[in-house]
Design a protein around this motif. Structure first.
Motif, PDB file in Angstrom:
ATOM      1  N   GLY A  80      38.593  53.294  66.620  1.00  0.00           N
ATOM      2  CA  GLY A  80      39.390  54.291  67.319  1.00  0.00           C
ATOM      3  C   GLY A  80      40.700  54.594  66.640  1.00  0.00           C
ATOM      4  N   LYS A  81      41.573  55.276  67.420  1.00  0.00           N
ATOM      5  CA  LYS A  81      42.876  55.697  66.903  1.00  0.00           C
ATOM      6  C   LYS A  81      43.925  55.568  67.984  1.00  0.00           C
ATOM      7  CE  LYS A  81      41.478  58.904  63.304  1.00  0.00           C
ATOM      8  NZ  LYS A  81      41.590  60.280  62.781  1.00  0.00           N
ATOM      9  N   ASN A  82      45.151  55.304  67.539  1.00  0.00           N
ATOM     10  CA  ASN A  82      46.290  55.236  68.454  1.00  0.00           C
ATOM     11  C   ASN A  82      46.022  54.312  69.633  1.00  0.00           C
ATOM     12  OD1 ASN A  82      47.650  57.240  66.891  1.00  0.00           O
ATOM     13  ND2 ASN A  82      46.443  58.811  67.930  1.00  0.00           N
ATOM     14  N   SER A  83      45.398  53.159  69.320  1.00  0.00           N
ATOM     15  CA  SER A  83      45.099  52.118  70.313  1.00  0.00           C
ATOM     16  C   SER A  83      44.072  52.553  71.347  1.00  0.00           C
ATOM     17  CB  SER A  83      46.388  51.654  71.015  1.00  0.00           C
ATOM     18  OG  SER A  83      47.322  51.139  70.074  1.00  0.00           O
ATOM     19  N   VAL A  84      43.371  53.648  71.097  1.00  0.00           N
ATOM     20  CA  VAL A  84      42.298  54.110  71.989  1.00  0.00           C
ATOM     21  C   VAL A  84      40.974  53.970  71.238  1.00  0.00           C
ATOM     22  CG1 VAL A  84      41.356  56.019  73.331  1.00  0.00           C
ATOM     23  CG2 VAL A  84      43.835  55.733  73.127  1.00  0.00           C
ATOM     24  N   PRO A  85      40.106  53.024  71.618  1.00  0.00           N
ATOM     25  CA  PRO A  85      38.855  52.808  70.874  1.00  0.00           C
ATOM     26  C   PRO A  85      37.859  53.939  71.076  1.00  0.00           C
ATOM     27  CG  PRO A  85      38.926  51.406  72.815  1.00  0.00           C
ATOM     28  CD  PRO A  85      40.272  52.062  72.725  1.00  0.00           C
ATOM     29  N   TYR A  86      37.037  54.165  70.069  1.00  0.00           N
ATOM     30  CA  TYR A  86      35.934  55.108  70.203  1.00  0.00           C
ATOM     31  C   TYR A  86      34.790  54.494  71.008  1.00  0.00           C
ATOM     32  CZ  TYR A  86      38.021  58.134  66.616  1.00  0.00           C
ATOM     33  OH  TYR A  86      38.845  58.970  65.907  1.00  0.00           O
ATOM     34  N   GLU A 332      32.688  67.378  62.531  1.00  0.00           N
ATOM     35  CA  GLU A 332      33.202  66.972  61.224  1.00  0.00           C
ATOM     36  C   GLU A 332      32.062  66.585  60.285  1.00  0.00           C
ATOM     37  OE1 GLU A 332      37.486  65.011  61.998  1.00  0.00           O
ATOM     38  OE2 GLU A 332      35.869  64.166  63.225  1.00  0.00           O
ATOM     39  N   MET A 333      30.988  66.039  60.848  1.00  0.00           N
ATOM     40  CA  MET A 333      29.816  65.725  60.031  1.00  0.00           C
ATOM     41  C   MET A 333      29.242  66.992  59.409  1.00  0.00           C
ATOM     42  SD  MET A 333      26.076  64.528  61.302  1.00  0.00           S
ATOM     43  CE  MET A 333      24.732  65.318  60.419  1.00  0.00           C
ATOM     44  N   GLU A 353      39.994  65.749  64.206  1.00  0.00           N
ATOM     45  CA  GLU A 353      40.213  64.406  64.742  1.00  0.00           C
ATOM     46  C   GLU A 353      40.115  63.317  63.675  1.00  0.00           C
ATOM     47  OE1 GLU A 353      40.199  60.801  67.020  1.00  0.00           O
ATOM     48  OE2 GLU A 353      41.009  62.791  67.455  1.00  0.00           O
ATOM     49  N   GLY A 354      39.093  63.366  62.828  1.00  0.00           N
ATOM     50  CA  GLY A 354      38.886  62.317  61.833  1.00  0.00           C
ATOM     51  C   GLY A 354      37.998  61.198  62.323  1.00  0.00           C
ATOM     52  N   LYS A 355      36.918  61.552  62.997  1.00  0.00           N
ATOM     53  CA  LYS A 355      35.986  60.559  63.521  1.00  0.00           C
ATOM     54  C   LYS A 355      34.721  60.569  62.665  1.00  0.00           C
ATOM     55  CE  LYS A 355      33.728  59.048  67.804  1.00  0.00           C
ATOM     56  NZ  LYS A 355      33.394  59.414  69.200  1.00  0.00           N
ATOM     57  N   ASN A 356      34.628  59.611  61.743  1.00  0.00           N
ATOM     58  CA  ASN A 356      33.516  59.570  60.799  1.00  0.00           C
ATOM     59  C   ASN A 356      32.496  58.495  61.153  1.00  0.00           C
ATOM     60  OD1 ASN A 356      35.143  57.406  60.255  1.00  0.00           O
ATOM     61  ND2 ASN A 356      35.196  57.694  58.030  1.00  0.00           N
ATOM     62  N   TYR A 387      37.228  61.118  55.662  1.00  0.00           N
ATOM     63  CA  TYR A 387      37.975  62.040  56.514  1.00  0.00           C
ATOM     64  C   TYR A 387      38.461  61.366  57.795  1.00  0.00           C
ATOM     65  CZ  TYR A 387      33.270  62.589  58.582  1.00  0.00           C
ATOM     66  OH  TYR A 387      32.029  62.368  59.139  1.00  0.00           O
ATOM     67  N   ASP A 388      38.736  60.064  57.715  1.00  0.00           N
ATOM     68  CA  ASP A 388      39.178  59.342  58.909  1.00  0.00           C
ATOM     69  C   ASP A 388      40.529  59.823  59.415  1.00  0.00           C
ATOM     70  OD1 ASP A 388      39.795  57.991  56.333  1.00  0.00           O
ATOM     71  OD2 ASP A 388      41.057  56.735  57.598  1.00  0.00           O
TER      72      ASP A 388
END
Length: 458
Positions: A80-86, A332-333, A353-356, A387-388
């Motif tokens: 995840g990002k910014n302490s928020v998990p995917y 993004e894919m 977003e940058g979610k790879n 692209y994370d």
């Protein structure tokens, strides 16, 4: 087994029994019932989680934690990002299908914005409205502002009611260009109670003629195959849209993914097959990389012409994509995987977003719980997945920078579409300064909530 069949079997929702056989360590047999949920989570994660080697050893985890806390305690810091998990977890009762918040919805997506310097009252800005929904029945449209609910101002504490609740009276406003302010319409609107809504991702299509060119435009809002998890209405609508563009003999194409934060890998594969150069069909599009327990660890997926069926390959060499910070994952894919096959992929809007990575849903009916951990990283055919931090646009424009051009989809004067059309026909003024308008600060976006229950590759 063919690679595509492997992919489909891996990416489906998995119903997992309470216990797996090889991973968990039953250190407290007398407390089997009390620890069953945490041990099921732990066992499943050690098999499937992409960062499973970073999980704490079984002997060091506390199987008596509340399940949601336990799940959080074993996640990698890379998740995840910014302490928020995917990776997500929820009660099975709350998850109904792969497009969350359409079983009980008013049929609009929105942002909650603070206007100018007002720190206590907020407005809901409508991003788009689904057809045949409670919102469309009262003629709400993109660009409208909800100013209060049942006579009460919108606040951080009460705005969640807009995701779907009972019937209510809404004060709806519009942006007044000369006054640079938001003005309420004279008559409030009575919206019916939230209900099931068909949020078709194939939201809008059109063809524009500019400078001797025929330009196709498609607004595609999420990668979903159909109304249910086992149907294909939306994929068939996408195929029909491709036939529409082919019959209109388009020269250029604009794909609007600004509100598309992901969905099914299979739908992204279909999109790529429809858009890619015809001579590239059949080639490897990319691959998924799983954790080190898997053999093979990398599973390829292709530009599969068989996916097109009664659709049409548009044989594009250049693709223009409208993006925002909500453009994520499967969107993004598509960008990443088509880049090696296109002369140009031009991005217009904001950094994505940058979610790879991709997730998969695991459910236990006995324990009434479901979770969607990250299970793989997504690469293109050049082994690229860098692209994370998101894809930066070639033309950076925030759609809120000029509220006078926050117009319905398809309006050629809508800010991002008009920019794309201007780039294609050569009329855009690259040195033109942005027109400033009423300052708005977004504090919440319903598109983000739509993605919070990932059930497939998202």
């Amino acid at each position: 087994m063919k690679a595509r069949n492997i992919l489909l079997s891996i990416l489906g929702t998995l119903i997992v029994p309470i216990y797996l056989t090889s991973c968990g360590e039953d250190r407290w047999p007398a407390y089997a019932a009390e620890t069953a949920t945490d041990r099921w989570i732990d066992d499943s994660m050690r098999v499937w989680y992409y960062w499973n080697e970073e999980m704490p050893p079984s002997k060091e985890v506390n199987y008596f934690l509340e399940p949601f806390k336990f799940f959080s305690s074993i996640l990698s810091k890379k998740d995840g990002k910014n302490s928020v998990p995917y990776s997500t977890i929820d009660s099975l009762v709350n998850v109904t299908r792969s497009i969350p918040y359409t079983d009980k919805s008013y049929g609009f997506q929105f942002t909650i914005d603070r206007v100018e310097d007002n720190d206590t009252a907020y407005y809901a800005h409508i991003l788009y409205v689904a057809q045949n929904s409670p919102a469309s029945a009262i003629n709400m449209e993109r660009g409208d502002w909800i100013m209060d609910m049942n006579g009460e101002p919108i606040t951080k504490k009460n705005f969640a009611a807009l995701y779907g609740s009972g019937a209510m009276k809404l004060t709806v406003g519009y942006y007044d260009v000369p006054g640079d302010t938001i003005i309420a319409y004279k008559v409030p609107r009575e919206i019916a109670a939230a209900r099931a809504v068909n949020d078709n991702p194939v939201f809008y299509k059109n063809v524009y003629e500019r400078a001797g060119k025929r330009i196709g435009y498609l607004v595609y809002n999420h990668f979903s195959a159909g109304i249910t998890d086992n149907s294909n209405e939306y994929n068939n609508d996408l195929r029909s849209a491709s036939q529409y563009f082919a019959s209109n003999q388009i020269n250029d194409f604009v794909l609007d993914l600004r509100y598309n934060n992901g969905g099914l890998l299979s739908c992204a594969e279909l999109m790529c097959a429809l858009l890619a150069p015809a001579d590239k069909l059949g080639q490897e599009l990319g691959f998924l990389e799983f954790n080190t327990r898997f053999n093979p660890r990398q599973v390829p997926f292709n530009l599969d012409a068989n996916l097109i069926q009664n659709g049409a390959n548009l044989n594009l060499n250049t693709l223009y994509v409208i993006t925002s910070d909500q453009t994520a994952s499967a969107s993004e894919m598509v960008i990443n995987c088509l880049k090696p096959f296109m002369q140009k992929v031009v991005l217009i809007g904001s950094t994505t977003e940058g979610k790879n990575v991709g997730s998969r849903a695991f459910s236990s009916p006995e324990l009434m719980i479901t979770m969607s951990p990250i299970i793989c990283m997504i690469y293109n055919s050049k082994s690229e997945s860098d692209y994370d931090k998101g894809f930066k646009p070639d033309y950076a424009i925030n759609e809120n920078s000029n509220l006078a051009q926050f117009l319905p989809f398809g309006d050629p004067n809508e800010l991002l579409l008009s920019t794309a059309l201007g780039i294609i026909d050569g009329s855009i003024e690259l040195d033109k300064k942005e027109t400033r308008s009423l300052k708005v600060t977004t504090i919440a976006n319903s598109i983000e909530k739509r993605a919070s229950h990932a059930v497939r590759i998202k």
